[in-house]
Design a protein around this motif. Structure first.
Motif, short mmCIF file in Angstrom:
data_model
loop_
_atom_site.label_atom_id
_atom_site.label_comp_id
_atom_site.label_asym_id
_atom_site.label_seq_id
_atom_site.Cartn_x
_atom_site.Cartn_y
_atom_site.Cartn_z
N VAL A 18 -13.95 -11.99 -9.07
CA VAL A 18 -14.90 -10.88 -9.00
C VAL A 18 -16.16 -11.29 -9.76
O VAL A 18 -16.10 -11.75 -10.89
CB VAL A 18 -14.29 -9.60 -9.63
CG1 VAL A 18 -15.28 -8.45 -9.61
CG2 VAL A 18 -13.01 -9.22 -8.90
N ARG A 19 -17.29 -11.14 -9.12
CA ARG A 19 -18.58 -11.58 -9.70
C ARG A 19 -18.88 -10.85 -11.00
O ARG A 19 -19.49 -11.40 -11.89
CB ARG A 19 -19.69 -11.34 -8.68
CG ARG A 19 -21.04 -11.83 -9.09
CD ARG A 19 -21.14 -13.33 -8.79
NE ARG A 19 -22.51 -13.77 -8.90
CZ ARG A 19 -23.02 -14.28 -10.03
NH1 ARG A 19 -22.30 -14.38 -11.09
NH2 ARG A 19 -24.27 -14.69 -10.05
N ALA A 20 -18.41 -9.61 -11.16
CA ALA A 20 -18.69 -8.83 -12.36
C ALA A 20 -18.05 -9.45 -13.60
O ALA A 20 -18.46 -9.17 -14.72
CB ALA A 20 -18.19 -7.40 -12.19
N THR A 21 -17.06 -10.33 -13.43
CA THR A 21 -16.40 -10.95 -14.58
C THR A 21 -16.89 -12.37 -14.82
O THR A 21 -16.38 -13.06 -15.69
CB THR A 21 -14.87 -10.99 -14.38
OG1 THR A 21 -14.58 -11.76 -13.23
CG2 THR A 21 -14.31 -9.60 -14.23
N GLU A 22 -17.88 -12.82 -14.06
CA GLU A 22 -18.35 -14.20 -14.18
C GLU A 22 -18.96 -14.44 -15.56
O GLU A 22 -19.62 -13.59 -16.13
CB GLU A 22 -19.39 -14.51 -13.10
CG GLU A 22 -19.72 -15.97 -13.07
CD GLU A 22 -20.49 -16.35 -11.84
OE1 GLU A 22 -20.41 -17.52 -11.46
OE2 GLU A 22 -21.16 -15.50 -11.25
N GLY A 23 -18.72 -15.63 -16.05
CA GLY A 23 -19.27 -16.01 -17.34
C GLY A 23 -18.33 -15.76 -18.49
O GLY A 23 -18.65 -16.08 -19.63
N THR A 24 -17.17 -15.21 -18.23
CA THR A 24 -16.23 -14.92 -19.32
C THR A 24 -14.99 -15.79 -19.16
O THR A 24 -13.97 -15.33 -18.70
CB THR A 24 -15.83 -13.44 -19.34
OG1 THR A 24 -15.29 -13.11 -18.05
CG2 THR A 24 -17.01 -12.53 -19.61
#
Length: 158
Positions: A116-122
């Motif tokens: 899911v793109r909303a969780t990218e970077g974590t």
């Protein structure tokens, strides 16, 4: 001081086994975190349609924590057929409804690996379970070693 060889071998051997287990779990955690970073570095963004929501209950203690993982359908770059896949991460609350569009990131080499793109970077959470298990194994090794020290210097010298 009289050395008791059988208990000493058992306790020291158990300590070494738990230390090896801790090292293996630590390496597994690092591998999982590395794969997450690699995925993030080559992921391609896409718009996907939610075709289903799968709820998974994670129970730590008395109250379960429900996480929602969308099953999405999207057409990867250069493909003519859509791919349907379950996302690797859960979605932030509230979960989307079936038919909603969400932004995803997918691995172009394995389009069924979708995040899911909303969780990218974590990626900090990637491998966390393995790191916690490694810590528990190391603490167990320290406890067994401490038991041997107590036996050797307190009980056996009396």
């Amino acid at each position: 001081m009289k050395i008791h060889y059988v208990p000493t071998l058992l306790l020291v051997g158990t300590t070494l086994l738990f230390l090896l287990l801790a090292a293996g779990l630590l390496l597994k955690g690092r591998s999982v975190r590395h794969r997450a970073r690699t995925f993030r570095s080559r992921a391609v963004d896409a718009a996907a349609t939610v075709v289903a929501i799968e709820a998974k209950d994670l129970s730590l203690g008395s109250s379960p924590d429900t996480r929602y993982f969308p099953r999405v359908s999207f057409v990867p770059d250069g493909a003519s057929e859509p791919v349907e896949a379950l996302t690797l991460t859960d979605v932030p609350a509230p979960p989307p409804r079936v038919g909603d569009q969400i932004e995803v990131a997918y691995d172009p080499e394995h389009p069924d690996r979708v995040d899911v793109r909303a969780t990218e970077g974590t990626v900090e959470g990637a491998g966390r379970t393995w790191f916690i298990l490694a810590l528990l194994a190391a603490l167990t090794a320290a406890g067994v070693a401490a038991a041997w020290v107590v036996l050797a210097f307190v009980v056996w010298t009396s």
